[in-house]
Write a protein that holds these residues in place. Sequence first.
Motif, PDB file in Angstrom:
ATOM      1  N   ILE A 110       0.837  -1.211   0.000  1.00 22.91           N
ATOM      2  CA  ILE A 110       0.000   0.000   0.000  1.00 22.91           C
ATOM      3  C   ILE A 110       0.865   1.252   0.000  1.00 22.91           C
ATOM      4  CG2 ILE A 110      -1.644   1.351   1.374  1.00 22.91           C
ATOM      5  CD1 ILE A 110      -2.841  -1.342   2.328  1.00 22.91           C
ATOM      6  N   LEU A 111       1.873   1.272   0.849  1.00 18.24           N
ATOM      7  CA  LEU A 111       2.753   2.443   0.918  1.00 18.24           C
ATOM      8  C   LEU A 111       3.481   2.661  -0.404  1.00 18.24           C
ATOM      9  CD1 LEU A 111       4.264   2.011   4.492  1.00 18.24           C
ATOM     10  CD2 LEU A 111       2.533   3.667   3.778  1.00 18.24           C
ATOM     11  N   THR A 112       3.931   1.578  -1.017  1.00 16.57           N
ATOM     12  CA  THR A 112       4.615   1.689  -2.303  1.00 16.57           C
ATOM     13  C   THR A 112       3.690   2.279  -3.357  1.00 16.57           C
ATOM     14  OG1 THR A 112       6.036  -0.195  -1.785  1.00 16.57           O
ATOM     15  CG2 THR A 112       5.815   0.386  -4.105  1.00 16.57           C
ATOM     16  N   ALA A 113       2.445   1.853  -3.343  1.00 16.68           N
ATOM     17  CA  ALA A 113       1.488   2.335  -4.331  1.00 16.68           C
ATOM     18  C   ALA A 113       1.125   3.802  -4.119  1.00 16.68           C
ATOM     19  CB  ALA A 113       0.226   1.475  -4.286  1.00 16.68           C
ATOM     20  N   LEU A 114       1.081   4.256  -2.866  1.00 14.69           N
ATOM     21  CA  LEU A 114       0.522   5.571  -2.561  1.00 14.69           C
ATOM     22  C   LEU A 114       1.553   6.659  -2.291  1.00 14.69           C
ATOM     23  CD1 LEU A 114      -2.529   4.601  -0.320  1.00 14.69           C
ATOM     24  CD2 LEU A 114      -2.450   4.963  -2.796  1.00 14.69           C
ATOM     25  N   ILE A 115       2.754   6.307  -1.862  1.00  8.84           N
ATOM     26  CA  ILE A 115       3.789   7.323  -1.638  1.00  8.84           C
ATOM     27  C   ILE A 115       4.370   7.733  -2.985  1.00  8.84           C
ATOM     28  CG2 ILE A 115       6.106   7.709  -0.690  1.00  8.84           C
ATOM     29  CD1 ILE A 115       5.316   6.013   1.698  1.00  8.84           C
ATOM     30  N   GLU A 116       4.563   9.034  -3.155  1.00  5.85           N
ATOM     31  CA  GLU A 116       5.171   9.516  -4.403  1.00  5.85           C
ATOM     32  C   GLU A 116       6.443   8.733  -4.684  1.00  5.85           C
ATOM     33  OE1 GLU A 116       6.782  13.669  -6.466  1.00  5.85           O
ATOM     34  OE2 GLU A 116       5.983  13.700  -4.414  1.00  5.85           O
ATOM     35  N   ARG A 117       6.589   8.282  -5.909  1.00  2.20           N
ATOM     36  CA  ARG A 117       7.635   7.318  -6.247  1.00  2.20           C
ATOM     37  C   ARG A 117       9.042   7.872  -5.969  1.00  2.20           C
ATOM     38  NH1 ARG A 117       6.964   4.311 -11.946  1.00  2.20           N
ATOM     39  NH2 ARG A 117       4.823   4.528 -11.173  1.00  2.20           N
ATOM     40  N   PRO A 118       9.813   7.180  -5.125  1.00  3.01           N
ATOM     41  CA  PRO A 118      11.187   7.614  -4.827  1.00  3.01           C
ATOM     42  C   PRO A 118      12.171   7.040  -5.853  1.00  3.01           C
ATOM     43  CG  PRO A 118      10.671   5.733  -3.491  1.00  3.01           C
ATOM     44  CD  PRO A 118       9.442   6.002  -4.330  1.00  3.01           C
ATOM     45  N   LEU A 242       0.951 -12.771  -7.629  1.00  2.00           N
ATOM     46  CA  LEU A 242       0.994 -12.115  -6.321  1.00  2.00           C
ATOM     47  C   LEU A 242       0.452 -10.691  -6.414  1.00  2.00           C
ATOM     48  CD1 LEU A 242       1.895 -11.894  -3.332  1.00  2.00           C
ATOM     49  CD2 LEU A 242       4.131 -11.146  -4.197  1.00  2.00           C
ATOM     50  N   MET A 243       0.862  -9.954  -7.431  1.00  2.00           N
ATOM     51  CA  MET A 243       0.400  -8.568  -7.563  1.00  2.00           C
ATOM     52  C   MET A 243      -1.120  -8.520  -7.729  1.00  2.00           C
ATOM     53  SD  MET A 243       3.144  -6.893  -7.163  1.00  2.00           S
ATOM     54  CE  MET A 243       3.236  -5.261  -7.850  1.00  2.00           C
ATOM     55  N   ASP A 244      -1.674  -9.478  -8.449  1.00  2.00           N
ATOM     56  CA  ASP A 244      -3.132  -9.547  -8.577  1.00  2.00           C
ATOM     57  C   ASP A 244      -3.785  -9.802  -7.222  1.00  2.00           C
ATOM     58  OD1 ASP A 244      -2.978  -9.144 -11.307  1.00  2.00           O
ATOM     59  OD2 ASP A 244      -3.149 -11.266 -11.816  1.00  2.00           O
ATOM     60  N   LYS A 245      -3.181 -10.675  -6.426  1.00  2.15           N
ATOM     61  CA  LYS A 245      -3.699 -10.981  -5.095  1.00  2.15           C
ATOM     62  C   LYS A 245      -3.621  -9.759  -4.176  1.00  2.15           C
ATOM     63  CE  LYS A 245      -4.550 -15.580  -5.061  1.00  2.15           C
ATOM     64  NZ  LYS A 245      -5.809 -16.193  -4.576  1.00  2.15           N
ATOM     65  N   THR A 250      -6.246  -5.476  -1.102  1.00  2.00           N
ATOM     66  CA  THR A 250      -6.179  -4.106  -0.585  1.00  2.00           C
ATOM     67  C   THR A 250      -7.103  -3.132  -1.312  1.00  2.00           C
ATOM     68  OG1 THR A 250      -4.384  -3.495  -2.115  1.00  2.00           O
ATOM     69  CG2 THR A 250      -3.752  -4.443   0.016  1.00  2.00           C
ATOM     70  N   GLY A 251      -7.461  -3.461  -2.552  1.00  2.25           N
ATOM     71  CA  GLY A 251      -8.224  -2.502  -3.355  1.00  2.25           C
ATOM     72  C   GLY A 251      -7.384  -1.340  -3.833  1.00  2.25           C
ATOM     73  N   VAL A 252      -6.080  -1.443  -3.671  1.00  2.00           N
ATOM     74  CA  VAL A 252      -5.154  -0.373  -4.061  1.00  2.00           C
ATOM     75  C   VAL A 252      -4.358  -0.833  -5.276  1.00  2.00           C
ATOM     76  CG1 VAL A 252      -3.182   1.038  -3.358  1.00  2.00           C
ATOM     77  CG2 VAL A 252      -4.975   0.478  -1.697  1.00  2.00           C
ATOM     78  N   ALA A 253      -4.400  -0.059  -6.338  1.00  2.00           N
ATOM     79  CA  ALA A 253      -3.684  -0.418  -7.565  1.00  2.00           C
ATOM     80  C   ALA A 253      -2.290   0.193  -7.561  1.00  2.00           C
ATOM     81  CB  ALA A 253      -4.454   0.064  -8.786  1.00  2.00           C
ATOM     82  N   LEU A 254      -1.329  -0.577  -7.998  1.00  2.58           N
ATOM     83  CA  LEU A 254       0.040  -0.077  -8.138  1.00  2.58           C
ATOM     84  C   LEU A 254       0.113   0.756  -9.408  1.00  2.58           C
ATOM     85  CD1 LEU A 254       2.784  -0.596  -6.577  1.00  2.58           C
ATOM     86  CD2 LEU A 254       3.328  -2.109  -8.490  1.00  2.58           C
TER      87      LEU A 254
END
Length: 255
Positions: A110-118, A242-245, A250-254
């Motif tokens: 979730i954090l990876t998907a939502l934090i501005e990409r570092p 795994l990414m699909d799972k 989470t309902g959060v898309a990467l």
Amino acid sequence: MKRIFITGSTDGLGLAAARTLMAEGHEVVLHARSMKRAAVLAELESQAAGVVIGDLSSADATKAVAEQVNKIGRMDAVIHNAGIYLERSRGTTPEGHARTLAVNTLAPYILTALIERPDRLIYLSSGMHRGGDGSLRDMDWIERRWEPSLAYSESKLYVTALTMALARRWPKVLSNAVDPGWVPTKMGGPGAPDDLEQGHLTQTWLAVSDDPAAKVSGGYWHHRQQGQPAPDALDRDFQDRLMDKLLESTGVALP
């Protein structure tokens, strides 16, 4: 000078990494599970670029952590250090997930998907990931009888595969996994035989070093040496399933 966000930075490897990076002159954003836990960071708070609060076993709180980080500004690196180990029971998060899965796998996703990409991402794995079941069946331990060690191993297999998937999907980002070893933290216990310093220095090195050896992606590291993760972690089909799972859970898309 770099700006780095470290999850689970109130003790153990996360706190050691924060101290090291601050001593080197970097801006560090700290993370605590609660206001009570944040109190232990009082001595560092004046040196920090910020302190964010949120319990990573809760999806809503994890999303709030991402929002707090983004308000501070873009990070150069994120160290996904927070984790839990050998929970006696499955537990239940506010969303109904097993706590081990939620903290060790879903929260980093979730954090990876939502934090501005570092520019750099570092995920804490474990040598125990090699004992995880790669079937992806019943990831959330709804049907199976709870096994703390296997649940932990699987959560670390998943986060290692996530690391490798990101290295493939985001070629402009350096994404690496670190096995710190069995180190004497609160999680590892005082009798753990591995080197605590080497455990956290691998994280900080990957986060900020201009050493060409550190500027790679898709590595699995132990004490600044690359190793070989479990075959499933490197398997593209496993990564994609795994990414699909993770999206489903989470309902959060990467992005």
